[in-house]
Design a protein around this motif. Structure first.
Motif, PDB file in Angstrom:
ATOM      1  N   ARG A 120       0.942  -1.219  -0.014  1.00  0.00           N
ATOM      2  CA  ARG A 120      -0.034  -0.023  -0.053  1.00  0.00           C
ATOM      3  C   ARG A 120       0.837   1.091   0.010  1.00  0.00           C
ATOM      4  O   ARG A 120       1.779   1.363   0.721  1.00  0.00           O
TER       5      ARG A 120
ATOM      6  N   GLU B 293      -9.020   5.389  -2.204  1.00  0.00           N
ATOM      7  CA  GLU B 293      -9.559   4.458  -1.044  1.00  0.00           C
ATOM      8  C   GLU B 293      -8.301   3.155  -1.094  1.00  0.00           C
ATOM      9  O   GLU B 293      -8.064   2.779   0.018  1.00  0.00           O
ATOM     10  N   VAL B 294      -8.178   2.756  -2.542  1.00  0.00           N
ATOM     11  CA  VAL B 294      -7.260   1.697  -2.750  1.00  0.00           C
ATOM     12  C   VAL B 294      -5.922   2.251  -3.298  1.00  0.00           C
ATOM     13  O   VAL B 294      -6.316   2.927  -4.626  1.00  0.00           O
TER      14      VAL B 294
ATOM     15  N   GLN C  83      -8.868  -6.475  -4.232  1.00  0.00           N
ATOM     16  CA  GLN C  83      -9.356  -5.397  -3.327  1.00  0.00           C
ATOM     17  C   GLN C  83     -10.716  -4.966  -3.320  1.00  0.00           C
ATOM     18  O   GLN C  83     -11.134  -3.711  -2.850  1.00  0.00           O
TER      19      GLN C  83
END
Ligand code: 5GP
Ligand code: ZN
Length: 111
Positions: free
Chosen positions: A29, A36-37, A75
């Motif tokens: 990440r 958000e992702v 995801q």
């Protein structure tokens, strides 16, 4: 020892929130998510940018591209996702170890 941040993440010298790895790439990440992702897909081999790709990397590049939709699905990005590769200072590249940004979900900024 490498001075490259992503090589240090690969070698576990800098912690990261890893979501996937195999013998060719690792994915974690982004520390400053722009949606958000927001994942970063990075080849294990230190390749500076798209400018440094050679024919020997063709299999790796195909592997990375084909992995993206699989990661996006994992995801929960069933509706689609965005990929970005910044190349060189003029392209906004800040870390000079090739990587693909994978973004999606809420808060996805306009392009
Ligand atoms: P670039 O501008 O080179 O395409 O993107 C580099 C990205 O790496 C940026 O989005 C930045 O937030 C991310 N980044 C830089 N340093 C670190 C770090 O130490 N850990 C993580 N997880 N992401 C980082
Ligand atoms: Zn590196």
């Amino acid at each position: 020892m490498s001075e490259c941040i992503f090589c240090k993440i690969r070698d576990g010298e800098i912690p990261s929130d890893k979501v996937y790895e195999d013998d060719q790439v690792f994915v974690f990440r982004d520390i400053h998510p722009k949606a958000e992702v927001h994942l970063l897909m990075v080849p294990r081999e230190h390749i500076g940018s798209l400018n440094n790709l050679a024919p020997q990397h063709d299999g790796l590049v195909a592997h990375m591209l084909r992995l993206l939709p699989q990661l996006a699905r994992e995801q929960g990005l069933d509706d689609g996702f965005r990929t970005i590769i910044n190349t060189g200072k003029g392209g906004g590249q800040e870390v000079f170890h090739l990587h693909i940004h994978l973004l999606g979900g809420s808060d996805l900024p306009g392009f």
